[in-house]
Design an enzyme around this catalytic site. Structure first.
Site, short mmCIF file in Angstrom:
data_model
loop_
_atom_site.label_atom_id
_atom_site.label_comp_id
_atom_site.label_asym_id
_atom_site.label_seq_id
_atom_site.Cartn_x
_atom_site.Cartn_y
_atom_site.Cartn_z
N SER A 74 -36.91 -28.54 26.33
CA SER A 74 -37.20 -28.13 24.95
C SER A 74 -36.37 -26.91 24.61
O SER A 74 -36.50 -25.86 25.25
CB SER A 74 -38.68 -27.78 24.80
N HIS B 73 -35.18 -32.17 23.71
CA HIS B 73 -36.43 -32.14 22.95
C HIS B 73 -36.37 -31.00 21.93
O HIS B 73 -36.10 -29.85 22.29
CB HIS B 73 -37.59 -31.94 23.92
N ASP C 135 -38.40 -29.01 18.96
CA ASP C 135 -39.74 -28.72 18.45
C ASP C 135 -39.68 -28.17 17.03
O ASP C 135 -39.29 -27.02 16.81
CB ASP C 135 -40.43 -27.71 19.37
N MET D 151 -41.65 -26.90 13.89
CA MET D 151 -42.96 -26.33 13.55
C MET D 151 -42.92 -25.76 12.14
O MET D 151 -41.91 -25.18 11.72
CB MET D 151 -43.31 -25.20 14.52
N HIS E 21 -39.76 -33.62 17.89
CA HIS E 21 -41.22 -33.52 17.89
C HIS E 21 -41.66 -32.74 16.66
O HIS E 21 -41.47 -31.52 16.58
CB HIS E 21 -41.63 -32.80 19.19
N MET F 157 -44.19 -30.94 14.48
CA MET F 157 -45.52 -30.31 14.42
C MET F 157 -45.65 -29.78 13.00
O MET F 157 -45.61 -28.56 12.75
CB MET F 157 -45.62 -29.20 15.49
N MET G 198 -50.00 -34.03 24.66
CA MET G 198 -49.86 -32.57 24.71
C MET G 198 -50.74 -32.02 25.83
O MET G 198 -51.94 -32.30 25.88
CB MET G 198 -50.29 -31.94 23.37
N ASP H 154 -45.94 -32.95 27.25
CA ASP H 154 -45.35 -31.77 26.60
C ASP H 154 -46.28 -30.57 26.75
O ASP H 154 -47.37 -30.54 26.18
CB ASP H 154 -45.11 -32.08 25.12
C1 DX5 Z 1 -45.30 -26.73 22.34
C2 DX5 Z 1 -44.00 -27.51 22.28
C3 DX5 Z 1 -43.39 -27.71 23.61
C4 DX5 Z 1 -43.02 -26.46 24.30
C5 DX5 Z 1 -43.09 -26.64 25.78
O1 DX5 Z 1 -45.83 -26.60 21.10
O2 DX5 Z 1 -44.21 -28.78 21.71
O3 DX5 Z 1 -42.31 -28.63 23.57
O4 DX5 Z 1 -41.76 -25.99 23.97
O5 DX5 Z 1 -42.82 -25.41 26.36
P1 DX5 Z 1 -43.22 -25.07 27.84
O6 DX5 Z 1 -42.52 -26.08 28.71
O7 DX5 Z 1 -42.71 -23.70 28.02
O8 DX5 Z 1 -44.71 -25.20 27.93
ZN ZN Z 2 -42.62 -30.44 21.93
#
Ligand code: DX5
Ligand code: ZN
Length: 229
Positions: free
Chosen positions: A12, A37, A39, A41, A70, A72, A141, A176
């Site tokens: 990620s 990956h 993320d 948000m 991904h 969010m 998750m 994840d």
């Molecule tokens: C969390 C994200 C993850 C996150 C994982 O909200 O969706 O992808 O970056 O990070 P680590 O591996 O540090 O838990």
């Molecule tokens: Zn993620």
């Protein structure tokens, strides 16, 4: 080509240097990442804000493997075409992000992407029972989404349930949150094949010291595959 159920490591870039995404992506791919990956948000569905479709489009030329986006965010549907245009290979929406996940998954596929559905820790496996033929990936998750570097929440019984519900359908199980060499074997043994890892991949390395990324990726993969050094 047969469906690939082997372990895939998806770093990620939430844990990368935010001023240097292009080189960071190239470095992790050169060091053995199977997927990248990303993320997204929105500061609304989750209490953190990262980047949107314009940034994801700028990442695209650097990603030679699989761009795994991904979301969010809530709502999802108004942004599906923007992420298709940005070049996402897999687009994952949270089941908790709106009332019409069935329609959302259809729309993601109709826009030419693989459709993923993500489940927060509090959401049971059964929530996807009627979505299995509409999805290419189920993201379990193992932290509450929003931040990297959180402590792993054990979801192995949920992973096992999903694995048996999926049967021989070509659906990936992605994990994840909090994945590192100590937790990877638990989720791999329960049936996961895509392991997202942020802090455990990027810790200790940099684009000037990329071998560390390679060692971190290898350690997670070997642990998941049951190879203890
Ligand atoms: C969390 C994200 C993850 C996150 C994982 O909200 O969706 O992808 O970056 O990070 P680590 O591996 O540090 O838990
Ligand atoms: Zn993620």
């Amino acid at each position: 080509m047969s469906f690939d159920r082997s372990i895939k490591i998806a770093p990620s870039i939430l844990s990368a240097d935010f001023a240097n995404f292009g080189q960071e992506i190239q470095a992790i791919e050169a060091q053995g990442a199977d997927w990248v990956h990303i993320d997204v948000m929105d500061g609304h569905f989750v209490p953190n804000l990262t980047f949107g479709p314009m940034a994801v489009k700028a990442f695209r030329p650097h990603v030679k493997t699989v761009m795994d986006v991904h979301l969010m965010i809530a709502p999802v549907d108004p942004y599906i075409d923007a992420y298709a245009d940005a070049g996402a290979d897999v687009l994952t929406a949270h089941i908790e992000a709106g009332p019409h996940i069935h329609r959302t998954l259809q729309a993601i596929r109709a826009a030419g992407m693989k459709a993923g559905v993500a489940l927060n820790p509090g959401t049971p496996a059964e929530a996807v029972a009627h979505l299995l033929d509409l999805t290419d990936l189920i993201c379990v998750m193992t932290v509450n989404p929003g931040f990297g570097g959180q402590k792993f929440i054990d979801m192995t019984s949920k992973i096992r349930s999903l694995h048996s519900m999926i049967g021989d359908r070509p659906v990936h199980i992605e994990i994840d949150g909090g994945v590192d060499p100590s937790t990877a074997p638990l989720v791999a043994e329960a049936g996961a094949d895509v392991l997202v890892a942020g802090s455990a991949v990027f810790k200790g390395g940099s684009v000037n010291d990329p071998d560390v990324y390679g060692a971190n990726i290898r350690n997670i993969r070997d642990a998941a595959n049951g190879v203890w050094a």
